[in-house]
Design a protein around this motif. Structure first.
Motif, mmCIF file in Angstrom:
data_model
loop_
_atom_site.group_PDB
_atom_site.id
_atom_site.type_symbol
_atom_site.label_atom_id
_atom_site.label_comp_id
_atom_site.label_asym_id
_atom_site.label_seq_id
_atom_site.Cartn_x
_atom_site.Cartn_y
_atom_site.Cartn_z
ATOM 1 N N LYS A 29 34.926 37.920 37.997
ATOM 2 C CA LYS A 29 36.302 37.543 37.651
ATOM 3 C C LYS A 29 36.472 36.032 37.728
ATOM 4 O O LYS A 29 37.107 35.420 36.875
ATOM 5 C CB LYS A 29 37.291 38.232 38.596
ATOM 6 C CG LYS A 29 38.718 38.038 38.145
ATOM 7 C CD LYS A 29 39.718 38.863 38.917
ATOM 8 C CE LYS A 29 41.135 38.536 38.453
ATOM 9 N NZ LYS A 29 41.442 37.098 38.461
ATOM 10 N N GLN A 30 35.871 35.425 38.754
ATOM 11 C CA GLN A 30 35.971 33.970 38.876
ATOM 12 C C GLN A 30 35.394 33.281 37.645
ATOM 13 O O GLN A 30 35.976 32.340 37.111
ATOM 14 C CB GLN A 30 35.202 33.499 40.102
ATOM 15 C CG GLN A 30 35.934 33.735 41.386
ATOM 16 C CD GLN A 30 35.208 33.120 42.552
ATOM 17 O OE1 GLN A 30 34.406 32.205 42.373
ATOM 18 N NE2 GLN A 30 35.468 33.610 43.736
ATOM 19 N N ASP A 47 35.049 34.555 34.699
ATOM 20 C CA ASP A 47 35.926 34.807 33.560
ATOM 21 C C ASP A 47 37.147 33.895 33.583
ATOM 22 O O ASP A 47 37.565 33.376 32.549
ATOM 23 C CB ASP A 47 36.361 36.284 33.557
ATOM 24 C CG ASP A 47 35.184 37.200 33.258
ATOM 25 O OD1 ASP A 47 34.147 36.670 32.815
ATOM 26 O OD2 ASP A 47 35.294 38.420 33.483
ATOM 27 N N ASP A 48 37.697 33.703 34.794
ATOM 28 C CA ASP A 48 38.865 32.828 34.903
ATOM 29 C C ASP A 48 38.531 31.422 34.453
ATOM 30 O O ASP A 48 39.278 30.772 33.723
ATOM 31 C CB ASP A 48 39.364 32.807 36.352
ATOM 32 C CG ASP A 48 40.045 34.116 36.722
ATOM 33 O OD1 ASP A 48 40.257 34.933 35.802
ATOM 34 O OD2 ASP A 48 40.341 34.315 37.914
ATOM 35 N N ASP A 64 38.157 31.431 30.707
ATOM 36 C CA ASP A 64 39.473 31.515 30.061
ATOM 37 C C ASP A 64 40.195 30.178 30.090
ATOM 38 O O ASP A 64 40.797 29.757 29.110
ATOM 39 C CB ASP A 64 40.333 32.573 30.776
ATOM 40 C CG ASP A 64 39.885 33.977 30.415
ATOM 41 O OD1 ASP A 64 39.065 34.102 29.482
ATOM 42 O OD2 ASP A 64 40.338 34.934 31.076
ATOM 43 N N GLU A 65 40.106 29.533 31.245
ATOM 44 C CA GLU A 65 40.821 28.277 31.399
ATOM 45 C C GLU A 65 40.285 27.231 30.428
ATOM 46 O O GLU A 65 41.046 26.566 29.725
ATOM 47 C CB GLU A 65 40.666 27.800 32.844
ATOM 48 C CG GLU A 65 41.766 26.875 33.279
ATOM 49 C CD GLU A 65 41.605 26.468 34.736
ATOM 50 O OE1 GLU A 65 41.017 27.265 35.506
ATOM 51 O OE2 GLU A 65 42.043 25.367 35.071
#
Lengths: 528, 188
Positions: free
Chosen positions: A70-71, A73-74, A77-78
Motif C-alpha cells: 500500500k505504501q 502504491d500511495d 499514486d502521488e
C-alpha cells in the motif's frame, strides 16, 4: 530482596560521586524507588499506564506485506498525480530514484527529459529499445548468425540475440537475485537495463520472481525500513534510528511474529551491548585470534628460523629441531655466549629479556580476562537453550497438570511467562558479559556489575524453581513464588537496560580502546 | 548447448590461430571443450621473465553466462595468487558480480599476464606477499625469482602438476611450521 537495597544505595552513591548528573536523571532513578520485591508484581502492572518511556525503548512500526504494498502504491499514486505521468512510469522513476520522492519531483520539475532518459523512459520512439531482426547480425555472446535472429540492444547499442539476453537475465534474476539494477551484458558497459526493457524480455516463468525482487527494492532502498530476519516472516519494520547513532542507542525492535532483533545490525536482540561491540565480540569469538593468544602465551619462536616452539620440559638449552639453532629459552640469546652460567642466565634481567617476559605475561592476563567473560557469555547462551528444553518438557506436563489439579489453561500460563522471562533475561545477561569485556573500570562499571549480579541471581533462582518436578509446580505456594520471581526478573532486566542505555545515550561509558593487552585500568581508554 | 559450444569453439579457434603474446592454449582432451590448458610465458622485464606457467581454465556449463575459473597449476610467488598447489587468482572480471557474458577468454588470459607485470597489492590473496611487495621490493623480487627457478623452468607438464597437487591435498596441512622442541641435554 536485600540485593535491591544494595542497588539503591549504589544509585545514591553514584549521584553523590557524579555531581554533574542532571536533575532529570535523578528523577529518572526515582522511578525505581518503590521496587521492593513483594510489591514488584503489582507495581509493574501499575507502571504500564503512567511510566515515562524507558531510555532503551525506541519507537518502531511493523508493516505486513499488504502495508508495504500500500505504501508503494500511495507513493506511485502521488507521483502519478503530481507529475501527470502514467503509474507504470511513476513506479520506474521511483525505483530509479530509490524511492526518494522529493528528489524525483524536484529533478523532474527541473529537467524532465533528462530524468526520463536516465531512467530508461526516453520519450522519442527512436530511442525506445525494442526487439529487432537485423540482416547480417552475429551475436557476440553465442556467435549465432542465422538469418532472422531476433536481437535486442539498449541505448548503448550493444546488440545481442534475444536468447542470450534472456539467458543473461535469468542468470541475474534467478541466480543472483538482481532485478532493478542489472547492467547491459557488454563488458565495461554500466548502463542499467530499464524496467520497460525488462518487462519486454523477461520470460513468463520469471515474471513473478522478478516482480517480487522489484517489490523488495522498496524496503531495501529505504534507510528506515528493514525486513524482519526471522525465517518465513514477510514483515518489514520501520525505525528512525540512524546508522550514525548506533554508538548511542541499541535499537531493539520486535516483530509481530515474535522475533526480537536489533534494527541496526539485524543480529538477535543484543542489549545492552552496542552494535559495534557485538560485531567485534562475535568476530573475536568466532575467529582463532584466541588460538593465536594461546600460542603467544605458551610458545616462543626460534630466533633463527621462526619455527614456533613449545617448551615441553628439559633445561633452557634449546636446540631447534628444524634449523639446529642453539639458544637460551630465557633470554633467547645465543647459547654459545652463555659460557657456563646455564641455570642463572644473567642476561635475563636485561631490557630485551624483561620486555619479552612482560609481553608474555600481558598476553596471558588478557587471555584469562577474555575467557572469564566468554565463559559466562557462553554459559547463558547454553542455559537459555536448556531452559527452553525444559520448558518444552514442562509444556507437555502442563496439560497433565491441568487434568490432575483441575487448573484451567489460563491458570498454568505462569509457566509460559516464566520461560519467556528466562529466555529474554538470559539473552540480556549473555550480552552484558560481552559489554563488560569492553568496559573500562570505573564507578559506573561497579553499578553495572551490581545490576548484572542482581539480574543473574534472580534468573538463576527462577531457573532453579522452574526445574522442580511437576508435582511441586502444582503447589499454589510455588506458583506464586514463580510468578513473583518472573516479574522480579523482568524488572531487574528493565533496570539494567535502563541504566546502560541512559549512560550510553549520554556518552558516559568508558570503553577500553585496545581489546587485547590493555588492562582494565582505563589509562588508555577512549570515550565514544 | 549447441550454441554455447559454438561460442567456445570460436574463441578457441581465435586463441589458437592468432594467440595473444606469450599465451599458448591447448585442449587436454579433444572431446571436452570446457577444460583448457594454458601455458603463460612470464612477461619480459619482470621477475617472471623466462618462466613458463601452466594455467587451467574450466568453463562452467553455463558459460558464457557464468564466469570461468582460472587457476595456476604451476606454483608462483605473487600477491594475487594463492601460494599453494591450488593457485587461485584474484581477478576483477572473473568475480561473479563483475562477469559479463561478452567477456572473452583471450581478454581474461591477457589480464592474468598483465597481473604478472603489475601485481595489485591493495587487493591481495596473500597479504604477507603483498606487504613484502610494497615494503621490501628487493626481497619480493628475490623470492619470486627463487620460485621461478624452482617451479617454472622448462616445459610445463600438466600431468605431473596435477599429480603433485593431489599428493599435496592428501598430505593435508601437516607441512606447516615445524614444531621444534627442547633438546635439553644434561647439565654438565
Amino acid at each position: 530482596m536485600d540485593t535491591d537495597d544494595d542497588f539503591m544505595s549504589n544509585v545514591s552513591s553514584e549521584d553523590d560521586m557524579l555531581p554533574d548528573d542532571s536533575d532529570n536523571d535523578i528523577s529518572g532513578d526515582d522511578d525505581f524507588g518503590f521496587d521492593d520485591e513483594p510489591d514488584a508484581y503489582i507495581d509493574s502492572q501499575k507502571e504500564i499506564g503512567n511510566k515515562r518511556k524507558t531510555a532503551y525503548d525506541i519507537s518502531f512500526k511493523v508493516y505486513q506485506p499488504a502495508d508495504v504494498q500500500k505504501q508503494q502504491d500511495d507513493f506511485i499514486d502521488e507521483v502519478n498525480m503530481i507529475l501527470d505521468i502514467s503509474k507504470e512510469e511513476a513506479a520506474i522513476l521511483l525505483r530509479y530514484f530509490r524511492w526518494n520522492k522529493e528528489r524525483l519531483i524536484e529533478d523532474y520539475m527541473d529537467r524532465p527529459s533528462q530524468v526520463l532518459e536516465a531512467a530508461g523512459l526516453a520519450q522519442t520512439s527512436a530511442a525506445l529499445p525494442k526487439m529487432q531482426v537485423i540482416p547480417g547480425f552475429v551475436c557476440d555472446i553465442c556467435c549465432e548468425d542465422e538469418p532472422g535472429l531476433q536481437s535486442f540492444a539498449l541505448k548503448c547499442n550493444h546488440r545481442y540475440c534475444v536468447d542470450c539476453y534472456r539467458h543473461y537475465l535469468s542468470q541475474k534474476i534467478r541466480g543472483e537475485g538482481e532485478a532493478a539494477r542489472i547492467q547491459c551484458p557488454s563488458e565495461g558497459c554500466n548502463l542499467i537495463i530499464d524496467a520497460r526493457s525488462l518487462d519486454l524480455l523477461v520470460t513468463p516463468e520469471l515474471t513473478e520472481r522478478y516482480h517480487e525482487l522489484l517489490h523488495r527494492t522498496y524496503v531495501e532502498d529505504k534507510e528506515t525500513l528493514k525486513w524482519c530476519p526471522a525465517p518465513d516472516c514477510q514483515n518489514a519494520i520501520e525505525c528512525g534510528v540512524k546508522k550514525k547513532d548506533l554508538d548511542k542507542v541499541v535499537p531493539t525492535v520486535s516483530c509481530l511474529c515474535g522475533h526480537r532483533f536489533c534494527f541496526g545490525c539485524i543480529v538477535n536482540d543484543h542489549q545492552p551491548a552496542p552494535c559495534e561491540q557485538v560485531k567485534r565480540w562475535l568476530k573475536k569469538c568466532a575467529d582463532d585470534s584466541e588460538t593465536a593468544n594461546w600460542i603467544s602465551a605458551n610458545t616462543k619462536e626460534c630466533p633463527k628460523c621462526n619455527s614456533t616452539i613449545e617448551k615441553n620440559g628439559g633445561c633452557n638449552h634449546m636446540t631447534c629441531r628444524k634449523c639446529k639453532h642453539e639458544f637460551c629459552w630465557m633470554c633467547m640469546g645465543l647459547w654459545s655466549e652463555h659460557g657456563t652460567s646455564w641455570y642463572n642466565c644473567n642476561r635475563f634481567e636485561e631490557k630485551s629479556g624483561t620486555d619479552a617476559r612482560d609481553a608474555q605475561a600481558k598476553s596471558r592476563v588478557s587471555l584469562e580476562r577474555y575467557l572469564h567473560y566468554y565463559n559466562r557469555y557462553a554459559n547463558h547462551e547454553q542455559s537459555a537453550r536448556l531452559d527452553k528444553d525444559i520448558y518444552h518438557k514442562t509444556e507437555k506436563k502442563m496439560v497433565q497438570l491441568q487434568k490432575e489439579s483441575g487448573m484451567s489453561w489460563i491458570e498454568v500460563q505462569y509457566l509460559n511467562s516464566a520461560s519467556q522471562a528466562l529466555q529474554t533475561c538470559r539473552q540480556t545477561l549473555m550480552w552484558t558479559y560481552a559489554f563488560a569485556f569492553y568496559l573500562a573500570r570505573n564507578n559506573l562499571t561497579e553499578i553495572f556489575e551490581d545490576n548484572q549480579k542482581d539480574l543473574e541471581m534472580a534468573v538463576e533462582a527462577l531457573s532453579e524453581m522452574f526445574e522442580r518436578p511437576i508435582t511441586e509446580l502444582a503447589e499454589p505456594k510455588l506458583k506464586v513464588e514463580i510468578m513473583d520471581k518472573t516479574s522480579y526478573c523482568n524488572k531487574r532486566r528493565v533496570i539494567l537496560l535502563e541504566d546502560t542505555a541512559q549512560n550510553l545515550a549520554d556518552g558516559r561509558w568508558t570503553f577500553n580502546s585496545e581489546l587485547i593487552g590493555s588492562g582494565a585500568n582505563g589509562s588508555s581508554s577512549t570515550r565514544r | 548447448m549447441a550454441s554455447q559450444n559454438k561460442r567456445i569453439a570460436k574463441e578457441l579457434g581465435e586463441v589458437t590461430t592468432s594467440p595473444p603474446a606469450g599465451i599458448t592454449v591447448t585442449l587436454p582432451n579433444d572431446s571436452d571443450l570446457h577444460k583448457w590448458h594454458v601455458v603463460l610465458e612470464g612477461p619480459e622485464n619482470t621477475v617472471y621473465a623466462g618462466a613458463k606457467f601452466g594455467l587451467i581454465v574450466s568453463l562452467p556449463v553455463e558459460y558464457p553466462f557464468k564466469a570461468p575459473t582460472v587457476t595456476f597449476a604451476t606454483r608462483i610467488y605473487h600477491p594475487n595468487v594463492t601460494n599453494d598447489s591450488i593457485g587461485s587468482i584474484c581477478l576483477g572480471p572473473l568475480k561473479a558480480e563483475n562477469w559479463k557474458p561478452s567477456t572473452k577468454l583471450a581478454g581474461v588470459l591477457e589480464a592474468v599476464r598483465a597481473l604478472l607485470a603489475e601485481p595489485m597489492p591493495d587487493d591481495p590473496l596473500e597479504a604477507r606477499i603483498a606487504d613484502e611487495y610494497r615494503s621490501d621490493r628487493k626481497e619480493f623480487d628475490k623470492n619470486a625469482r627463487v620460485y621461478v627457478q624452482r617451479y617454472a623452468k622448462g616445459a610445463v607438464k600438466f600431468d605431473a602438476l596435477a599429480a603433485a597437487a593431489e599428493a599435496d591435498a592428501k598430505k593435508g596441512a601437516g607441512a606447516g611450521a615445524g614444531s621444534g622442541s627442547s633438546a635439553g641435554g644434561g647439565a654438565p
